[in-house]
Design an enzyme around this catalytic site. Structure first.
Site, PDB file in Angstrom:
ATOM      1  N   LYS A  48      33.131  45.795   3.759  1.00  0.00           N
ATOM      2  CA  LYS A  48      31.864  46.111   4.167  1.00  0.00           C
ATOM      3  C   LYS A  48      30.751  47.151   3.443  1.00  0.00           C
ATOM      4  O   LYS A  48      30.140  47.896   4.177  1.00  0.00           O
ATOM      5  CB  LYS A  48      32.026  46.795   5.755  1.00  0.00           C
ATOM      6  CG  LYS A  48      33.202  46.454   6.485  1.00  0.00           C
ATOM      7  CD  LYS A  48      33.217  44.850   6.464  1.00  0.00           C
ATOM      8  CE  LYS A  48      32.037  44.051   7.274  1.00  0.00           C
ATOM      9  NZ  LYS A  48      32.518  42.353   6.866  1.00  0.00           N
ATOM     10  N   HIS A 108      39.126  43.585  -2.490  1.00  0.00           N
ATOM     11  CA  HIS A 108      38.939  44.933  -1.998  1.00  0.00           C
ATOM     12  C   HIS A 108      40.142  46.014  -2.326  1.00  0.00           C
ATOM     13  O   HIS A 108      40.286  47.186  -1.846  1.00  0.00           O
ATOM     14  CB  HIS A 108      39.070  44.724  -0.456  1.00  0.00           C
ATOM     15  CG  HIS A 108      37.680  43.924  -0.129  1.00  0.00           C
ATOM     16  ND1 HIS A 108      36.405  44.128  -0.367  1.00  0.00           N
ATOM     17  CD2 HIS A 108      37.817  43.135   1.050  1.00  0.00           C
ATOM     18  CE1 HIS A 108      35.735  43.585   0.502  1.00  0.00           C
ATOM     19  NE2 HIS A 108      36.498  42.816   1.268  1.00  0.00           N
ATOM     20  N   SER A 138      30.154  49.335  10.341  1.00  0.00           N
ATOM     21  CA  SER A 138      30.296  47.924   9.956  1.00  0.00           C
ATOM     22  C   SER A 138      31.483  47.588  10.030  1.00  0.00           C
ATOM     23  O   SER A 138      31.867  46.446  10.633  1.00  0.00           O
ATOM     24  CB  SER A 138      29.756  47.825   8.424  1.00  0.00           C
ATOM     25  OG  SER A 138      29.717  46.486   8.237  1.00  0.00           O
TER      26      SER A 138
HETATM   27  S1  PPS Z   1      33.429  42.076   3.696  1.00  0.00           S
HETATM   28  O1  PPS Z   1      34.013  41.423   4.687  1.00  0.00           O
HETATM   29  O2  PPS Z   1      34.187  43.330   3.239  1.00  0.00           O
HETATM   30  O3  PPS Z   1      33.388  41.327   2.444  1.00  0.00           O
HETATM   31  O4  PPS Z   1      32.033  42.656   3.767  1.00  0.00           O
HETATM   32  P1  PPS Z   1      30.842  42.708   2.817  1.00  0.00           P
HETATM   33  O5  PPS Z   1      30.103  41.536   2.331  1.00  0.00           O
HETATM   34  O6  PPS Z   1      31.422  43.718   1.852  1.00  0.00           O
HETATM   35  O7  PPS Z   1      29.709  43.851   3.805  1.00  0.00           O
HETATM   36  C1  PPS Z   1      29.112  43.143   4.925  1.00  0.00           C
HETATM   37  C2  PPS Z   1      28.045  44.092   5.213  1.00  0.00           C
HETATM   38  O8  PPS Z   1      26.985  43.997   4.112  1.00  0.00           O
HETATM   39  C3  PPS Z   1      25.869  43.350   4.939  1.00  0.00           C
HETATM   40  N1  PPS Z   1      25.172  42.342   4.065  1.00  0.00           N
HETATM   41  C4  PPS Z   1      23.781  42.794   3.574  1.00  0.00           C
HETATM   42  N2  PPS Z   1      23.022  43.638   3.730  1.00  0.00           N
HETATM   43  C5  PPS Z   1      21.895  43.530   3.038  1.00  0.00           C
HETATM   44  N3  PPS Z   1      21.283  42.689   2.335  1.00  0.00           N
HETATM   45  C6  PPS Z   1      22.196  41.566   2.291  1.00  0.00           C
HETATM   46  N4  PPS Z   1      21.870  40.462   1.579  1.00  0.00           N
HETATM   47  C7  PPS Z   1      23.487  41.468   2.755  1.00  0.00           C
HETATM   48  N5  PPS Z   1      24.225  40.552   2.990  1.00  0.00           N
HETATM   49  C8  PPS Z   1      25.684  41.307   3.721  1.00  0.00           C
HETATM   50  C9  PPS Z   1      26.370  42.835   6.142  1.00  0.00           C
HETATM   51  O9  PPS Z   1      25.347  42.673   6.994  1.00  0.00           O
HETATM   52  C10 PPS Z   1      27.255  43.682   6.604  1.00  0.00           C
HETATM   53  O10 PPS Z   1      26.749  45.167   7.022  1.00  0.00           O
HETATM   54  P2  PPS Z   1      26.636  45.302   8.445  1.00  0.00           P
HETATM   55  O11 PPS Z   1      26.042  46.947   8.501  1.00  0.00           O
HETATM   56  O12 PPS Z   1      27.587  45.398   9.297  1.00  0.00           O
HETATM   57  O13 PPS Z   1      25.335  44.699   8.906  1.00  0.00           O
END
Ligand code: PPS
Length: 295
Positions: A48, A108, A138
């Site tokens: 996340k 991860h 998240s």
């Molecule tokens: S995972 O499942 O661990 O691979 O998730 P990960 O991709 O690391 O994290 C998901 C969170 O990143 C947000 N997200 C973004 N934020 C800003 N810009 C972009 N382009 C973007 N893409 C993914 C996603 O919404 C999750 O955060 P939260 O706070 O839950 O919205």
């Protein structure tokens, strides 16, 4: 590939003291023989923290900013998730077999569980870290929608488990610190989600330099637009909507949830925040790794 059956939430299992999803623990066995290639790039994060965002940015860089080419498959097939395994979806190992070099890889895993070959070959690593409070919120929402996780229970219980490292992949504190230290000995580009929100151009330029693929301004601009939260939320190749609902139920909480900094303020109580801060001070004491949580 196993078939999707009813996929009940299962308790985490411990691998060398690290709590993991049972399926992922099984995949680690198969990962033992993993052979890194010198031009691999590893995207490493605590869950996340912006993994999908950086993965899409990197694929766009590697495809020279070609939007159509980045539509060729969902992100988890373009950037194999090494330890991934779940019913009904190709595992990370299976996906790897289909990927020609140069490969972009995602994990991860904490350092103790990362396939040795990646470190032996000193492959380039892009680590993305996000402040602990936004990660916890998240992650809580992700636990609810990604049904391969145990039931997160109430927020206050989940927060306690997060603080004590009893969630999948273990301690956030240990994870961010050990990869921070690794950058002194290995080619690690350590990025922050908060910096990417604040100045995506500067952070994307750091990535293009690190992987040795500089791009002209117009293509950089296209990548910034295409990897905005709004675009990635609408894009079926990045928003995980192609994953079977038995595994991810976006009606509970979408994978692309809010994409902001400081959302923790909508979930933490004042008391939880104070307790979290005191515990944080202790766990991060002595480190020069600093995060921004006031937005
Ligand atoms: S995972 O499942 O661990 O691979 O998730 P990960 O991709 O690391 O994290 C998901 C969170 O990143 C947000 N997200 C973004 N934020 C800003 N810009 C972009 N382009 C973007 N893409 C993914 C996603 O919404 C999750 O955060 P939260 O706070 O839950 O919205």
């Amino acid at each position: 590939m196993e078939l999707i059956q009813d996929s009940p939430r299962m308790p985490l299992v411990s691998v060398k003291g690290v709590p993991l999803l049972k399926y992922f623990a099984e995949a680690l066995e198969q990962l033992k023989d993993f052979q890194a290639w010198p031009d691999d790039v590893l995207i490493s994060t605590y869950p996340k923290s912006g993994t999908t965002w950086v993965s899409e940015i990197l694929d766009m860089i590697y495809q020279g900013g070609d939007v159509e080419k980045c539509q060729r498959a969902p992100i988890f097939l373009r950037v194999p998730f090494l330890e991934f395994k779940a019913p009904g979806i190709p595992s990370g190992i299976e996906t790897l077999k289909e990927i020609p070099p140069p490969r972009l890889l995602k994990t991860h895993l904490p350092l103790s569980l990362v396939p040795h070959s990646l470190l032996d070959h000193k492959v380039k690593i892009i680590y993305v870290a996000r402040n602990a409070k936004d990660v916890a919120v998240s992650y809580f929402n992700f636990y609810k929608m990604a049904k391969v996780h145990p039931d997160p229970g109430a927020w206050e219980d989940f927060l306690e488990e997060f603080m004590t490292g009893q969630v999948s992949y273990g301690s956030w504190y240990q994870h961010v610190l050990e990869w921070w230290e690794l950058r002194k000995r290995y080619p690690v580009l350590y990025l922050f989600y908060e910096d990417m929100k604040k100045d995506p151009k500067r952070e994307i330029q750091k990535i293009t330099e690190f992987v040795g693929r500089p791009l002209p301004d117009d293509i950089l601009h296209r990548i910034i637009q295409q990897t905005s939260f709004k675009k990635m939320k609408e894009n079926p190749m990045t928003n995980y909507s192609t994953v079977p609902v038995e595994i991810m139920d976006h009606s509970i909480s979408p994978f692309m949830r809010k994409g902001t900094t400081g959302d923790w303020k909508n979930t933490f109580t004042v008391a939880q925040n104070e307790r979290f801060d005191a515990d944080y001070e202790e766990k991060m004491a002595g480190s020069d790794l600093h995060f921004c949580t006031d937005f």
